[in-house]
Design an enzyme around this catalytic site. Sequence first.
Site, mmCIF file in Angstrom:
data_model
loop_
_atom_site.group_PDB
_atom_site.id
_atom_site.type_symbol
_atom_site.label_atom_id
_atom_site.label_comp_id
_atom_site.label_asym_id
_atom_site.label_seq_id
_atom_site.Cartn_x
_atom_site.Cartn_y
_atom_site.Cartn_z
ATOM 1 C CB ILE A 230 -1.801 29.120 14.940
ATOM 2 C CG1 ILE A 230 -0.936 30.188 15.611
ATOM 3 C CG2 ILE A 230 -1.600 27.740 15.591
ATOM 4 C CD1 ILE A 230 0.539 29.924 15.602
ATOM 5 C CG ASP B 230 -3.761 35.195 15.198
ATOM 6 O OD1 ASP B 230 -4.443 34.974 14.185
ATOM 7 O OD2 ASP B 230 -3.206 36.285 15.440
ATOM 8 C CG HIS B 231 -7.468 29.389 12.195
ATOM 9 N ND1 HIS B 231 -6.493 28.850 11.393
ATOM 10 C CD2 HIS B 231 -8.427 28.444 12.278
ATOM 11 C CE1 HIS B 231 -6.853 27.646 10.991
ATOM 12 N NE2 HIS B 231 -8.029 27.371 11.526
ATOM 13 N NE ARG B 232 -4.639 37.619 12.805
ATOM 14 C CZ ARG B 232 -4.353 38.771 13.400
ATOM 15 N NH1 ARG B 232 -4.701 39.911 12.823
ATOM 16 N NH2 ARG B 232 -3.722 38.801 14.562
ATOM 17 N N PRO C 137 -9.230 36.213 14.213
ATOM 18 C CG PRO C 137 -8.988 35.876 11.937
ATOM 19 C CD PRO C 137 -8.414 36.636 13.080
#
Length: 255
Positions: free
Chosen positions: A228, A224-226, A47
């Site tokens: 960050i 990486d929105h998991r 994501p």
Amino acid sequence: TPPQKPSPLPMPAKREATIPVGKDHTEVIKGIRKAMVKTMTEAAHIPTFGYNDEIDMTRLVELRRDIKGVTESAGVRFSYMPIIVKAVSLALTEFPILNSIVDANCENITYKAAHNIGIAMDTPEGLVVPSVKNVQTLSIYDIAVELNRMQTLGAAGKLTNAELTGGTFSLSNIGVIGGTYARPVILPPEVAIGALGKLQRLPRFDDKGNVVSKEIMCVSWSADHRIIEGATMARFSNLWKSYLENPGLMLLYMR
Ligand code: CAO
């Protein structure tokens, strides 16, 4: 400021390109392109958060104009990349999570000590991303020498595993080819990548409200929105931007 050179109109590279004659052609995907299939398929599961900004490169353009002649007299080509890469490393020092790698299921995060900055290169064999190792210990001149070496190897298809593995953060200067914005794809196990757009002379307002000529370059980050947060990416980008807009500031923190 000298007048801007008009950019030449794009021309087909091969004048005698094969004319379609109604015969399809299928080939096995191999080599560097096969590696790209694997990495980019893995990346599609991440994501991703995107964040774009514009950088006023006017001071950096002047600085590079002054430095270029000096390094070139020593046989070293000097683009904007050595300064941009060093600015990334200085900013990563403040945001170590952006210089981390995660495992396949994103269960463990490793904060990497070395700033190994990957540079996307368009080579005759396809896209490769060699990295400049330990940028945190290198001078801007050292980075220029290493980029020259990697570009020569890349053009000759001679980059080895030593250059092509171990990256911890990547940059893609697609602006050399053109374009303003991009949507770069993260190179797993890394967690962030930035794409640089074309440097363009554009009108902007100064702080007195006058229209002035500026050298503008856009950056497009993907993270990486998991692991960050968008705010982290934005704060990192602001710090990096402040180094590029005020290159003298970098001197304060350079080792
Ligand atoms: N906008 C406009 N001009 C640019 C620029 C930009 N963003 N970046 C560099 N330039 C100029 C340089 O100033 C230089 O011109 P002058 O010397 O006349 O001023 C010229 O372009 C050539 O630069 P370069 O290629 O020698 O140097 P670089 O270090 O900036 O870039 C590299 C090296 C390897 C990043 C680049 O050649 C490249 O391959 N870029 C493509 C990357 C790519 O394909 N990304 C997509 C990946 S995802 O598919």
